[in-house]
Design a protein around this motif. Structure first.
Motif, PDB file in Angstrom:
ATOM      1  N   ASP A 219      36.847  72.306  38.238  1.00 40.66           N
ATOM      2  CA  ASP A 219      35.857  73.004  39.074  1.00 40.66           C
ATOM      3  C   ASP A 219      36.365  74.392  39.456  1.00 40.66           C
ATOM      4  OD1 ASP A 219      34.008  73.874  40.921  1.00 40.66           O
ATOM      5  OD2 ASP A 219      33.970  71.994  42.059  1.00 40.66           O
ATOM      6  N   PRO A 220      35.729  75.459  38.944  1.00 39.18           N
ATOM      7  CA  PRO A 220      36.177  76.811  39.301  1.00 39.18           C
ATOM      8  C   PRO A 220      36.048  77.112  40.786  1.00 39.18           C
ATOM      9  CG  PRO A 220      34.051  76.901  38.188  1.00 39.18           C
ATOM     10  CD  PRO A 220      34.540  75.492  38.059  1.00 39.18           C
ATOM     11  N   HIS A 221      35.136  76.414  41.467  1.00 36.76           N
ATOM     12  CA  HIS A 221      34.982  76.631  42.905  1.00 36.76           C
ATOM     13  C   HIS A 221      36.201  76.133  43.676  1.00 36.76           C
ATOM     14  CE1 HIS A 221      30.782  76.413  41.356  1.00 36.76           C
ATOM     15  NE2 HIS A 221      30.642  77.472  42.136  1.00 36.76           N
ATOM     16  N   VAL A 222      36.827  75.058  43.192  1.00 32.04           N
ATOM     17  CA  VAL A 222      38.066  74.584  43.813  1.00 32.04           C
ATOM     18  C   VAL A 222      39.177  75.602  43.593  1.00 32.04           C
ATOM     19  CG1 VAL A 222      39.864  72.817  43.688  1.00 32.04           C
ATOM     20  CG2 VAL A 222      37.456  72.147  43.695  1.00 32.04           C
ATOM     21  N   ILE A 223      39.301  76.098  42.360  1.00 30.33           N
ATOM     22  CA  ILE A 223      40.351  77.075  42.057  1.00 30.33           C
ATOM     23  C   ILE A 223      40.175  78.329  42.909  1.00 30.33           C
ATOM     24  CG2 ILE A 223      41.399  78.491  40.254  1.00 30.33           C
ATOM     25  CD1 ILE A 223      40.492  76.387  38.223  1.00 30.33           C
ATOM     26  N   ALA A 224      38.936  78.685  43.193  1.00 30.11           N
ATOM     27  CA  ALA A 224      38.666  79.913  43.957  1.00 30.11           C
ATOM     28  C   ALA A 224      39.241  79.854  45.376  1.00 30.11           C
ATOM     29  CB  ALA A 224      37.162  80.167  44.015  1.00 30.11           C
ATOM     30  N   PHE A 225      39.559  78.656  45.867  1.00 33.27           N
ATOM     31  CA  PHE A 225      40.135  78.522  47.212  1.00 33.27           C
ATOM     32  C   PHE A 225      41.672  78.541  47.198  1.00 33.27           C
ATOM     33  CE2 PHE A 225      35.940  76.655  48.296  1.00 33.27           C
ATOM     34  CZ  PHE A 225      35.677  77.366  49.465  1.00 33.27           C
ATOM     35  N   ARG A 226      42.303  78.776  46.049  1.00 35.10           N
ATOM     36  CA  ARG A 226      43.752  78.611  45.974  1.00 35.10           C
ATOM     37  C   ARG A 226      44.491  79.536  46.942  1.00 35.10           C
ATOM     38  NH1 ARG A 226      46.128  80.104  40.140  1.00 35.10           N
ATOM     39  NH2 ARG A 226      48.097  79.971  41.306  1.00 35.10           N
ATOM     40  N   ASP A 227      44.001  80.771  47.120  1.00 34.56           N
ATOM     41  CA  ASP A 227      44.685  81.684  48.047  1.00 34.56           C
ATOM     42  C   ASP A 227      44.556  81.204  49.488  1.00 34.56           C
ATOM     43  OD1 ASP A 227      45.424  83.247  45.919  1.00 34.56           O
ATOM     44  OD2 ASP A 227      43.893  84.792  46.251  1.00 34.56           O
ATOM     45  N   GLU A 228      43.420  80.626  49.833  1.00 33.86           N
ATOM     46  CA  GLU A 228      43.217  80.117  51.184  1.00 33.86           C
ATOM     47  C   GLU A 228      44.178  78.977  51.505  1.00 33.86           C
ATOM     48  OE1 GLU A 228      40.908  80.972  53.677  1.00 33.86           O
ATOM     49  OE2 GLU A 228      40.573  82.790  52.502  1.00 33.86           O
ATOM     50  N   PHE A 229      44.644  78.298  50.456  1.00 33.87           N
ATOM     51  CA  PHE A 229      45.576  77.187  50.652  1.00 33.87           C
ATOM     52  C   PHE A 229      46.995  77.559  50.218  1.00 33.87           C
ATOM     53  CE2 PHE A 229      41.529  75.109  51.011  1.00 33.87           C
ATOM     54  CZ  PHE A 229      41.749  74.152  51.981  1.00 33.87           C
ATOM     55  N   ASP A 230      47.263  78.847  50.128  1.00 32.87           N
ATOM     56  CA  ASP A 230      48.609  79.358  49.868  1.00 32.87           C
ATOM     57  C   ASP A 230      49.226  78.825  48.584  1.00 32.87           C
ATOM     58  OD1 ASP A 230      48.294  80.722  52.205  1.00 32.87           O
ATOM     59  OD2 ASP A 230      49.885  79.706  53.315  1.00 32.87           O
ATOM     60  N   VAL A 231      48.402  78.553  47.579  1.00 31.37           N
ATOM     61  CA  VAL A 231      48.941  78.169  46.277  1.00 31.37           C
ATOM     62  C   VAL A 231      49.559  79.406  45.638  1.00 31.37           C
ATOM     63  CG1 VAL A 231      48.421  77.248  43.984  1.00 31.37           C
ATOM     64  CG2 VAL A 231      47.223  76.349  46.006  1.00 31.37           C
TER      65      VAL A 231
END
Length: 285
Positions: free
Chosen positions: A127-139
């Motif tokens: 899901d690209p929408h999940v990947i789009a949150f990676r910065d918000e979760f400090d990945v």
């Protein structure tokens, strides 16, 4: 990274607790009232985050927390099931390559990145929408040790040429376990792609009948070389071992568990004890 352009994260006050904020992948000029009505009514079909100032959670719905991050310690494992999934280190303390199916909020990827310095880490998320949150979760950004790939986990496993030592499966969508990983053929692909002493770790959640069905498929493919850790909330963490001669030396593992607890802060002695019990009971707990 996602292969398409997505909106920036829109931040709104929570309709439940105004001090909290909600983050959604929506354009700034959208109808926020209608958007929040869809969210509270369970009709919103994209992942979103909720931030209460202490924790940040990724949701597929208001009723389902997919991932949790402590803002004070973003690299910690906040949920019990993610902690137990790290018990593969009892059997493979220095894996060369870890393949993860499902990114979520990146908890496992971040923990392995910090605590398992021997490993290259590949994360596959459909899901690209999940990947789009990676910065918000400090990945962390992709580098020589970590890469996040947009794609179907089952297809990636089938085409994988680099034999991973560990496959971590935490592949959920709004409806539970992703359909592409819900077959004996998938688990056979995992078995075939693992290195000789490789371990698959699967998080099984949801209805008991579904978990039992998956466990039966895994046991069939891995010839019953399976250990199960059942959590209080009903999740089953399943460890399946490729090597035909799998015979854990529990006394040595107990010593390894103490060293891992000292290094990571996780309760590896408890995990080792419960997994030994699982073997004695033939993985029925």
């Amino acid at each position: 990274m996602p292969s398409r352009d997505l909106p920036a994260i829109l931040t709104l006050p929570s309709p439940f607790f105004p001090s909290d904020r909600i983050g959604l992948l929506e354009p700034a000029d959208c109808d926020t009232g209608a958007l929040l009505r869809r969210l509270t009514g369970g009709e919103y079909d994209k992942p979103f985050l909720i931030d209460d100032g202490t924790t940040r959670t990724l949701h597929f719905s208001l009723a389902l927390i997919q991932s949790t991050m402590s803002l004070k310690d973003p690299f910690a494992l906040a949920l019990d099931y993610t902690q137990v999934m790290m018990s593969f280190l009892l059997f493979l303390p220095r894996p060369r390559h870890i393949l993860m199916l499902g990114l979520g909020g990146g908890s496992l990827a971040k923990f392995c990145y910090r605590q398992v310095g021997s490993a290259q880490i590949t994360v596959v998320e459909i899901d690209p929408h999940v990947i789009a949150f990676r910065d918000e979760f400090d990945v962390p950004p992709d580098d020589a040790r970590l890469r996040v790939v947009e794609g179907d986990g089952a297809a990636f496993v089938e085409a994988c040429e680099d034999k991973p030592d560990v496959v971590l499966m935490d592949a959920f969508d709004r409806d539970g376990l992703s359909g592409s990983v819900s077959s004996s053929a998938f688990y056979q692909s995992v078995f075939d792609t693992l290195a000789g002493r490789g371990v698959m770790v699967a998080n099984l959640a949801g209805e008991k009948a579904d978990r039992v069905e998956h466990l039966a498929m895994i046991a069939g493919v891995f010839d019953d070389r399976v250990l199960v850790y059942t959590l209080a909330d009903g999740n089953d963490i399943v460890l399946a071992f490729r090597a035909p001669g799998f015979a854990p030396r529990w006394r040595e593992i107990a010593n390894q568990a103490k060293a891992l607890r000292a290094r990571t802060g996780l309760d590896f002695p408890k995990y080792a004890s419960r997994l030994e019990r699982s073997q004695r009971l033939n993985y029925v707990d």
